[in-house]
Design an enzyme around this catalytic site. Structure first.
Site, PDB file in Angstrom:
ATOM      1  N   LEU A 214       0.857  -1.191   0.000  1.00 32.05           N
ATOM      2  CA  LEU A 214       0.000   0.000   0.000  1.00 32.05           C
ATOM      3  C   LEU A 214       0.890   1.236   0.000  1.00 32.05           C
ATOM      4  O   LEU A 214       1.704   1.403   0.898  1.00 32.05           O
ATOM      5  CB  LEU A 214      -0.804  -0.039   1.315  1.00 32.05           C
ATOM      6  CG  LEU A 214      -2.140   0.644   1.421  1.00 32.05           C
ATOM      7  CD1 LEU A 214      -3.113   0.101   0.398  1.00 32.05           C
ATOM      8  CD2 LEU A 214      -2.695   0.416   2.827  1.00 32.05           C
ATOM      9  N   HIS A 215       0.770   2.088  -1.002  1.00 29.85           N
ATOM     10  CA  HIS A 215       1.565   3.314  -0.941  1.00 29.85           C
ATOM     11  C   HIS A 215       0.998   4.475  -1.748  1.00 29.85           C
ATOM     12  O   HIS A 215       1.533   5.577  -1.705  1.00 29.85           O
ATOM     13  CB  HIS A 215       3.003   3.035  -1.421  1.00 29.85           C
ATOM     14  CG  HIS A 215       3.114   2.955  -2.914  1.00 29.85           C
ATOM     15  ND1 HIS A 215       2.798   1.827  -3.604  1.00 29.85           N
ATOM     16  CD2 HIS A 215       3.479   3.874  -3.834  1.00 29.85           C
ATOM     17  CE1 HIS A 215       2.977   2.040  -4.891  1.00 29.85           C
ATOM     18  NE2 HIS A 215       3.380   3.278  -5.068  1.00 29.85           N
ATOM     19  N   ARG A 216      -0.075   4.248  -2.530  1.00 29.07           N
ATOM     20  CA  ARG A 216      -0.602   5.335  -3.368  1.00 29.07           C
ATOM     21  C   ARG A 216      -0.994   6.520  -2.494  1.00 29.07           C
ATOM     22  O   ARG A 216      -1.709   6.341  -1.492  1.00 29.07           O
ATOM     23  CB  ARG A 216      -1.869   4.899  -4.113  1.00 29.07           C
ATOM     24  CG  ARG A 216      -1.648   3.909  -5.162  1.00 29.07           C
ATOM     25  CD  ARG A 216      -1.430   4.508  -6.537  1.00 29.07           C
ATOM     26  NE  ARG A 216      -0.710   3.515  -7.282  1.00 29.07           N
ATOM     27  CZ  ARG A 216       0.450   3.701  -7.900  1.00 29.07           C
ATOM     28  NH1 ARG A 216       1.000   4.884  -7.922  1.00 29.07           N
ATOM     29  NH2 ARG A 216       1.039   2.727  -8.523  1.00 29.07           N
TER      30      ARG A 216
END
Ligand code: UD1
Length: 386
Positions: A214-216
């Protein structure tokens, strides 16, 4: 053809390294067997600078040391893009290449394409034509602008060709060549099999786990959205053990929003550690080889990354994409990838289906031209252009 084709290849951030690796290998192979040599130089802009986000990938992917390291680091989009442009213009003026090769959709891709186009240097864009149609994503802006500045558009899937035609690009410049990221996956799959990451994390042979990334910015920068997602993941962990290599952006946001208490932030991937069942196990970002191994053994993957949607397709692992859209529709059509947005109901419902065995995925996925030879095709086409 002139005696030498002079290429300047750009990499900026972690996902770029998997894409340049097969291009460099294809050039080396070509040079061994041909008199018409290709000379290449490699620029690393340094968007990613941590050991775990960059250095280990150079080693894993056996990349040569970059000829130029711009060391730009992180900053706002404008500052980062501007710093890359200033550094890259100097490199271009020094080398005067025949062509600049950019890959993917990060800020370095756009910044270097802009510099090259203003200097009148030809541009090849690898992974061209992908569109999420979501301009709130910085990557979408980078894709659209880079494609419009580029002379050679190398496309991974048919939707990319349709998008480029719709936007009025010249058909002659488009080449459906396949996927360089899959070239790398196929090449390093056997190395990944040999990785001891399962042992290092204390994951037993029969442990069922979901692998999460998860990084957006759209998922982790907004407090309310990140909180909603966190709640969904905590519910999910009641059904499945979750392994979560945490991206630095995400780690920062977890701390800023006080959300890290929800997770078991307890391991360092370099040290032996035991994964807790039915927990979200946060670990450091992994090397490429270790990450592929964890993907191969996962019951399913949850992600907001672009490339992982493609890699799971080829590995035949179900992928739940935590986004409302994807620029990679071929992965959905193929049947491995499902968009779940950040709705708790959807994440839990689809995860349960996978755990019950209701979602069957073909053992090994094959998409047209995703066959390990994309870089070879690209180099062959570039040689024809000189
Ligand atoms: C960038 C790319 C994204 C890509 C992602 C893969 C753009 C616009 N974004 O996003 O397309 O999917 O890389 O990882 O180009 N940080 C570190 N160490 C690092 C790198 C970053 O601590 O090595 C921190 C930074 O300080 C920053 C945060 O992580 O606060 C995010 O970095 P940023 O440069 O904004 O890009 P990514 O989110 O990684």
């Amino acid at each position: 053809m002139k005696k030498k084709l002079k290429l300047l290849i750009v990499a900026g951030a972690r996902p770029n390294l998997m894409k340049i690796s097969p291009l460099i290998e294809a050039i080396r192979k070509h040079n061994k067997n041909s008199r018409a040599q290709i000379k290449y130089s490699l620029v690393y802009t340094g968007q990613h600078y941590d050991k775990l986000m960059s250095e280990v990938f150079w080693k894993d992917l056996r990349l040569p040391k970059p000829d130029f390291d711009l060391k730009v680091g992180s900053a706002t989009h404008a500052v980062q893009t501007a710093k890359i442009m200033i550094g890259f213009e100097r490199v271009c003026n020094k080398l005067m290449p025949d062509m600049v090769v950019v890959v993917g959709d990060v800020n370095s891709t756009l910044a270097c394409a802009l510099v090259a186009s203003k200097l009148g240097i030809k541009i090849a864009h690898v992974e061209s034509g992908l569109r999420s149609f979501d301009r709130s994503m910085p990557e979408e802006i980078n894709r659209v602008v880079t494609d419009h500045l580029s002379d050679h558009l190398f496309v991974t899937e048919k939707s990319g060709i349709r998008n480029l035609i719709r936007e009025g690009n010249n058909k002659e410049n488009m080449h459906l060549v396949g996927n360089v990221m899959i070239d790398t996956l196929l090449k390093f799959r056997k190395h990944a099999k040999a990785s001891n990451i399962l042992k290092r994390l204390g994951i037993g042979r029969n442990t069922l786990y979901a692998l999460l990334t998860l990084h957006r910015p759209s998922n982790v920068d907004d407090r309310v959205k990140f909180r909603t997602l966190t709640d969904a993941l905590v519910v999910l962990s009641k059904y499945a053990t979750v392994i979560f290599p945490v991206h630095p952006r995400t780690e920062k946001m977890l701390k800023r929003y006080g959300l890290h208490n929800f997770f078991s932030l307890h391991t360092k991937s370099s040290k032996p550690a035991n994964i807790h069942k039915n927990r979200i196990n946060c670990i450091d970002p992994l090397s490429y080889i270790d990450f592929v191994k964890l993907m191969m053994h996962a019951k399913f993957v949850l992600t907001d990354s672009g490339g992982i949607q493609e890699e799971t397709t080829i590995l035949g692992i179900p992928c739940l994409t935590i986004r409302e859209n994807t620029e990679r529709p071929a992965t959905i059509e193929h049947g491995t990838n499902i968009l779940v947005g950040c709705s708790t109901e959807k994440i839990i419902a689809e995860s349960k289906k996978i755990l019950r065995g209701d979602i069957k995925v073909r053992k090994k996925g094959h998409l047209k031209l995703w066959d390990g030879k994309a870089a070879k095709r690209i180099i062959r086409i570039l040689l024809r252009t000189v």
